[in-house]
Scaffold this motif. Sequence first.
Motif, short mmCIF file in Angstrom:
data_model
loop_
_atom_site.label_atom_id
_atom_site.label_comp_id
_atom_site.label_asym_id
_atom_site.label_seq_id
_atom_site.Cartn_x
_atom_site.Cartn_y
_atom_site.Cartn_z
N GLY A 182 40.65 -14.61 -1.15
CA GLY A 182 39.54 -15.48 -1.52
C GLY A 182 39.26 -15.46 -3.01
N ILE A 183 38.02 -15.73 -3.36
CA ILE A 183 37.65 -15.90 -4.75
C ILE A 183 37.68 -14.58 -5.51
CG2 ILE A 183 35.19 -15.55 -4.36
CD1 ILE A 183 36.83 -18.07 -6.79
N GLY A 184 37.57 -13.44 -4.78
CA GLY A 184 37.56 -12.15 -5.45
C GLY A 184 36.23 -11.88 -6.15
N MET A 185 36.21 -10.81 -6.93
CA MET A 185 34.98 -10.42 -7.63
C MET A 185 35.27 -10.10 -9.08
SD MET A 185 33.01 -7.96 -4.87
CE MET A 185 34.52 -7.33 -4.13
N LYS A 186 34.30 -10.44 -9.92
CA LYS A 186 34.36 -10.04 -11.31
C LYS A 186 34.04 -8.54 -11.41
CE LYS A 186 32.92 -14.63 -12.86
NZ LYS A 186 31.89 -15.44 -13.56
N PRO A 187 34.41 -7.91 -12.53
CA PRO A 187 34.19 -6.45 -12.65
C PRO A 187 32.76 -6.03 -12.39
CG PRO A 187 35.65 -7.20 -14.39
CD PRO A 187 35.19 -8.44 -13.68
N ASP A 188 31.78 -6.78 -12.92
CA ASP A 188 30.39 -6.38 -12.71
C ASP A 188 29.97 -6.55 -11.25
OD1 ASP A 188 30.64 -9.13 -12.94
OD2 ASP A 188 28.59 -9.40 -13.65
N GLU A 189 30.50 -7.60 -10.58
CA GLU A 189 30.19 -7.80 -9.16
C GLU A 189 30.81 -6.68 -8.32
OE1 GLU A 189 29.96 -12.70 -9.05
OE2 GLU A 189 31.86 -11.68 -8.63
N LEU A 190 32.05 -6.31 -8.67
CA LEU A 190 32.73 -5.24 -7.94
C LEU A 190 31.98 -3.92 -8.09
CD1 LEU A 190 35.10 -4.13 -6.30
CD2 LEU A 190 36.38 -3.91 -8.44
N GLU A 191 31.54 -3.64 -9.32
CA GLU A 191 30.82 -2.40 -9.57
C GLU A 191 29.49 -2.38 -8.81
OE1 GLU A 191 30.38 1.37 -10.82
OE2 GLU A 191 32.12 0.05 -11.08
N ARG A 192 28.82 -3.52 -8.74
CA ARG A 192 27.56 -3.60 -8.00
C ARG A 192 27.78 -3.34 -6.51
NH1 ARG A 192 24.51 -6.86 -4.92
NH2 ARG A 192 22.25 -6.81 -5.23
N LEU A 193 28.85 -3.92 -5.94
CA LEU A 193 29.13 -3.71 -4.53
C LEU A 193 29.45 -2.24 -4.26
CD1 LEU A 193 29.59 -4.79 -1.67
CD2 LEU A 193 31.94 -5.32 -2.32
N ARG A 194 30.22 -1.61 -5.14
CA ARG A 194 30.53 -0.19 -4.96
C ARG A 194 29.27 0.66 -5.02
NH1 ARG A 194 35.87 0.02 -8.95
NH2 ARG A 194 37.41 -0.69 -7.40
N SER A 195 28.37 0.34 -5.96
CA SER A 195 27.11 1.08 -6.06
C SER A 195 26.26 0.88 -4.81
CB SER A 195 26.33 0.64 -7.30
OG SER A 195 27.05 0.93 -8.48
N LEU A 196 26.27 -0.35 -4.27
CA LEU A 196 25.52 -0.64 -3.06
C LEU A 196 26.06 0.15 -1.88
CD1 LEU A 196 23.53 -2.33 -1.35
CD2 LEU A 196 25.30 -4.07 -1.17
N ILE A 197 27.38 0.24 -1.77
CA ILE A 197 28.01 0.92 -0.64
C ILE A 197 27.67 2.40 -0.62
CG2 ILE A 197 30.24 1.64 0.31
CD1 ILE A 197 31.33 -1.09 -0.48
N ILE A 198 27.67 3.03 -1.82
CA ILE A 198 27.39 4.47 -1.86
C ILE A 198 25.90 4.76 -1.93
CG2 ILE A 198 29.59 4.97 -2.94
CD1 ILE A 198 28.18 5.23 -5.59
N GLY A 199 25.06 3.71 -1.92
CA GLY A 199 23.62 3.89 -1.82
C GLY A 199 22.90 4.11 -3.14
N ASN A 200 23.56 3.82 -4.26
CA ASN A 200 22.89 4.00 -5.56
C ASN A 200 21.89 2.90 -5.86
OD1 ASN A 200 24.24 6.34 -6.03
ND2 ASN A 200 25.79 5.46 -7.36
N ILE A 201 22.07 1.74 -5.25
CA ILE A 201 21.13 0.63 -5.44
C ILE A 201 20.83 0.04 -4.08
CG2 ILE A 201 21.97 0.10 -7.76
CD1 ILE A 201 23.50 -2.26 -6.58
N SER A 202 19.75 -0.76 -3.99
CA SER A 202 19.38 -1.45 -2.75
C SER A 202 19.81 -2.90 -2.84
CB SER A 202 17.87 -1.36 -2.52
OG SER A 202 17.18 -1.97 -3.58
N ASP A 203 19.89 -3.53 -1.66
CA ASP A 203 20.34 -4.91 -1.57
C ASP A 203 19.21 -5.76 -1.01
OD1 ASP A 203 21.89 -7.16 -1.59
OD2 ASP A 203 22.91 -6.71 0.29
#
Length: 484
Positions: free
Chosen positions: A419-440
């Motif tokens: 698919g469209i993939g993710m930009k570096p900042d989007e990828l970093e945000r998703l990783r932070s979300l997965i490990i619980g560093n930020i909320s969604d």
Amino acid sequence: MKKRKKRVSKIQSKLTKYIWICVIPFIVLFSVALARLYVYYQDYDQLVRNITGANEYSMEFKDNLDEMMYRIIIGSANWSNPEEKLEGEDPKALINDARQHFQNLQEKTTEQNVRADLTALVKLLGILDERVDDILKNVEEGGHYDENMEMLDMNIRTLTSLIQSDIQKYIYDEATNMEKLRVEVATSLLSTIRILVVTLIITILVIVFLSKRLAERITTPITELSEVTEKFAGGDFSVSYHTDSNDEMDTLAKSFNSMVKEIETLVNDIHKEQENAKDAELRLLQEQINPHFLYNTLDAIIWMTEAGENQKAIQIIQELSSFFRISLSKGQSEITISNEREHVKSYLEIQRYRYQDIMDYEIDFNEDILDYHIQKLTLQPIVENALYHGIKNKRGKGLIKVTGRSEGDDILFTVEDNGIGMKPDELERLRSLIIGNISDDDQSGFGMANVEQRLEMLYGDKYGMTVESEYGIGTTVSVRIPKV
């Protein structure tokens, strides 16, 4: 010269009398309250022990016994050869331990509903013991493989399922008894507070009646404490009482302040637990059943029916039935990888009917991993994320590929999309979300974050999810779990 005896004044005598009039009721009251609290604590502690012990059997007994009998039947446990018999592969010991445990509980309980649960449970364990004997005799004689496998499916697994259900019913009934005990404790606490207030009022009246001159010195601290107690009884947990006197009132004030703080902490903990339980229940329902997915699927069925495409409508209904059957799984949180593959296939097949112009998929699982177990709803949220945030945002038709293979003692799954993939900042945000560093806030990544939390909770930090993505190229999500 004779030493003159110190005369005890009437005021001092009366004051001593008043003190005893005040102190004795409180001593009796606190003694009774302490005794009642101790009895409640014993009952509560016993209920917690019963539930904890039963919960261990609820979680492990069925799986352990089913697995043990299966290993004995296929010969991996070497049951027929005592010298090579594997340690810990004794189903009789496992059943006897469980039966002894629940018989002990049956002898101690006084609740009729709980006794009925335990009676039925012990009876089922006895039947299970007899069925296990039948299989073990066949194994020792040799042969009977097909007969033993049929007995395992029809007798052992059915009985262990019934036993597991009875254990869960017993836990539910004990939890109900615990709630009754909680209500009784709350009622007793309110009753004690009322008695305390009444005792204080009576004491004040007696002191005022007997001596107006001592009224101010005696009644002032009691009145102040009465006011604070009434505020506390009205639900104000910020109150506290302090006195400069170095007597029983000071002890009472400290006890009261300590009690207020402990009760405030307990009430806050209960509120937090209730809020967390409700939040967890809501999120679990959101995870298991996506209403928009269901509504859109039903709309698609209606459109197909109106368009005369009845065969497609039947196929999508079948896939939807399979999807929700596996999602529910009779309340079990763990399913086989084969079922998880079927669950993902049903989801993708339904979505392909809706997005046939933009989506295709491939599923490739090695056959040697299909009988291992996995937490349900592990892969479907990742596949859903790949569709809605990868394929739908791409121009042209996209492909979702789901694979599973064995790697030593682990199993590795990958969900790839072009698919469209993710930009570096989007990828970093998703990783932070997965490990619980930020909320969604928009819940777009809750499913993947929930998967990661469950995997880490069950298997440890070594296992879990990794995400790689390149904008314009696609995204790959890898999930590693141990072989279970």
